[in-house]
Design a protein around this motif. Structure first.
Motif, PDB file in Angstrom:
ATOM      1  N   PRO A 185       0.809  -1.230   0.000  1.00  0.00           N
ATOM      2  CA  PRO A 185       0.000   0.000   0.000  1.00  0.00           C
ATOM      3  C   PRO A 185       0.838   1.274   0.000  1.00  0.00           C
ATOM      4  O   PRO A 185       0.294   2.371   0.066  1.00  0.00           O
ATOM      5  N   THR A 219     -19.303   3.698  -0.894  1.00  0.00           N
ATOM      6  CA  THR A 219     -19.360   2.292  -1.305  1.00  0.00           C
ATOM      7  C   THR A 219     -20.813   1.820  -1.414  1.00  0.00           C
ATOM      8  O   THR A 219     -21.164   1.068  -2.329  1.00  0.00           O
ATOM      9  N   ASP A 274     -10.671   6.748  -3.354  1.00  0.00           N
ATOM     10  CA  ASP A 274      -9.366   6.306  -2.864  1.00  0.00           C
ATOM     11  C   ASP A 274      -9.075   7.110  -1.608  1.00  0.00           C
ATOM     12  O   ASP A 274      -9.514   8.261  -1.475  1.00  0.00           O
ATOM     13  N   TYR A 303     -10.761  -1.331   3.144  1.00  0.00           N
ATOM     14  CA  TYR A 303     -10.852  -0.007   2.516  1.00  0.00           C
ATOM     15  C   TYR A 303      -9.766   0.163   1.444  1.00  0.00           C
ATOM     16  O   TYR A 303      -8.693  -0.432   1.535  1.00  0.00           O
ATOM     17  N   HIS A 304     -10.065   1.014   0.438  1.00  0.00           N
ATOM     18  CA  HIS A 304      -9.103   1.310  -0.627  1.00  0.00           C
ATOM     19  C   HIS A 304      -8.160   2.403  -0.108  1.00  0.00           C
ATOM     20  O   HIS A 304      -8.506   3.586  -0.101  1.00  0.00           O
TER      21      HIS A 304
END
Length: 557
Positions: free
Chosen positions: A258, A425, A432, A449-450
């Motif tokens: 990430p 969502t 993002d 989560y993104h």
């Protein structure tokens, strides 16, 4: 003293090229040309004036090679293992189809003009390759990395880099049975390198960057990114693969974590600066004497090369069910020759096989094709636009969204950020999120989560996170001091992005409104519900649906 003088002498050409490069960039922007064209023309002038300035052993040449390394590292940052699986059809289907079609057409043309079959095959396969450096930079400059044309072109270029390695082996192998063994060894090395990339991404990169996030700073991320990019390129080259493939795989290692976005933002300035040296060196490779003595032949070869590649690229795209406009745009984009052609046609065995004169003419033709690529790609894009204007968007399968950036960027993933993300969502709206705190990052990723790691107050980070493609930038932990520093630059560079700040008291809200920001004051539970409702309304979600979702959230709080 002598050493100091030597260093000073090495810096002179670098400073000169930088100064001329700045002037070329300003002039290109003023004339609304791509800076690539300015760098290429500058290279032609430098090559004519003082070719030693860009000689093989010079500092400028080294910086040019590093520019390509960082470009491919950056491309690799967008190709995680998941991405490779999603693009398998393009990499292992479309890529081979394009190379085979191009090789057949170009080798056939070379054979018709008198080359023996072996020489014609080598020439055709070499010319079938396209320029990874120039095409990837055009894709980045146009913000096409997440659109189908950019994704597919990148996938094809990745496959071509593998083919280039095998061509280099064939070009340098003896005519005994050793070539087949060398090809087998190279294939095993490539598979091994890919497996090592997957292992490093899963086992090494994530915990390493998590540790750095807890104990290091942004400058540590810069240093680690530089080490990974150069070490991966060097390891691949020492193993008999290419620098570019190694740099690409190094980027894939980081793409599995990430932390890829902050790494991308850290290497961005190096990539942009060093690539200018590469494009200048390409322009300098144009041999004006060869062009003057046999300009008609060089122009004819360039014209034939580009025309045949546009035709074969377009036909390959049509086979894979692309529309006619999309096929033309892709066909024009990758219609040039490759930097690998300079190496292959410069090898002594190749020159003996096809003749020194033809080798020089082919090198000049490839360099000319690289120089006209920005104009070619622009022409293909305009042609595609005209063709699409005559039909409806639904006809074009390749225009369906693939991994495009969500319209909302959430900065900070505490309770407020999570509630906003949940609301988006719920209604299928992409987002993002950026988080600076490593613990919040880890928990957010674990909860699905993104999320990426980064410091969203840094202007150099904005391009890496694709801020230009967002509608909203939502700061969930904004401070007046921080926004006072960031807001003017964000508004100047990204005027189309609405900046929304979420706070919990009126005093802070008043200070932020004075800076020209949209502000939501949180008075609801769970925290973030007011901001989520505001965003959903601005994104055209029906008021009744927002209210029903809000009631459920309050019951769960």
């Amino acid at each position: 003293m002598t050493n100091i003088d030597d260093v000073a002498n090495m810096l002179v050409p670098v400073i000169m090229v930088l100064v001329f490069g700045i002037a070329a960039t300003i002039a290109s922007r003023a004339m609304r040309f791509s800076p690539i064209i300015g760098f290429l023309l500058l290279g032609v002038l430098i090559g004519t004036w003082d070719h030693d300035l860009l000689s093989a052993g010079s500092m400028v040449r080294l910086l040019a090679q590093l520019g390509v390394v960082f470009l491919l590292f950056d491309v690799g940052l967008h190709f995680s293992l998941t991405h490779v699986r999603e693009q398998a059809v393009d990499i292992f289907g479309f890529g081979p189809a394009q190379v085979i079609a191009g090789t057949a057409a170009l080798a056939g043309a070379a054979w018709l003009f008198g080359l023996p079959p072996l020489a014609a095959g080598l020439v055709g396969a070499t010319l079938a390759l396209s320029s990874t450096a120039i095409v990837a930079n055009i894709i980045a400059e146009r913000h096409q990395r997440t659109c189908p044309v950019g994704i597919t072109a990148t996938a094809i270029l990745v496959f071509q880099d593998l083919i280039a390695i095998f061509l280099l082996i064939l070009a340098t192998a003896d005519q005994s049975g050793g070539a087949l063994a060398a090809l087998g060894t190279a294939l095993l090395k490539a598979v091994g390198a890919f497996a090592l990339t997957v292992f490093a991404g899963r086992v090494v990169a994530r915990p390493l960057f998590a540790w750095i996030a807890r104990r290091g700073g942004d400058e540590v991320f810069s240093a680690v990114a530089l080490v990974i990019a150069m070490a991966a390129a060097w390891t691949a080259a020492e193993s008999g693969l290419s620098l570019t493939l190694g740099a690409f795989l190094g980027g894939m290692v980081v793409a599995e974590s990430p932390f890829r976005t902050i790494v991308r933002s850290e290497i961005g300035p190096f990539r942009v600066l060093l690539l200018s040296f590469f494009f200048i060196s390409v322009g300098a490779s144009l041999d004006l004497r060869a062009l003057a003595s046999s300009w008609a032949v060089v122009v004819a070869i360039t014209t034939g090369l580009v025309a045949l590649k546009i035709a074969t690229n377009t036909l390959s795209a049509l086979v894979f069910r692309w529309s006619v406009p999309g096929s033309f745009q892709l066909g024009f984009l990758i219609a040039q020759g490759s930097e690998f052609a300079f190496v292959i046609f410069g090898l002594e065995p190749t020159r003996q096989l096809i003749g020194p004169a033809l080798a020089s003419e082919l090198i000049a033709a490839v360099a000319l094709s690289l120089a006209i690529t920005p104009m070619l790609s622009a022409a293909g894009r305009q042609l595609a636009g005209r063709l699409r204007a005559r039909a409806t968007r639904n006809e074009f399968l390749e225009l369906h969204a693939k991994g495009e950036a969500g319209p909302v960027l959430i900065i900070g993933m505490g309770e407020i950020g999570r509630t906003i993300a949940d609301g988006l969502t719920e209604f299928g709206i992409g987002y993002d999120a950026v988080e600076r705190d490593e613990r919040r990052l880890t928990r957010g990723l674990a909860d699905g989560y993104h999320l990426v790691f980064g410091n969203a107050t840094e202007p150099r980070f904005w391009r890496a996170i694709d801020l230009h493609s967002r509608r909203f930038s939502v700061s969930t932990d904004a401070t007046t001091e921080g926004m006072r520093d960031a807001q003017p630059a964000a508004e100047a560079f990204y005027p189309g992005v609405r900046q929304l700040s979420v706070v919990c008291d009126e005093d802070a809200a008043g200070e932020l409104r004075e800076l020209g920001l949209e502000v939501v004051v949180e008075r609801d539970r769970p925290l973030g519900l007011s901001a989520a409702r505001y965003l959903l309304k601005e994104l055209s979600v029906a008021a009744e649906e927002i209210e029903r979702w809000s009631v459920r959230q309050r019951l769960l709080a």
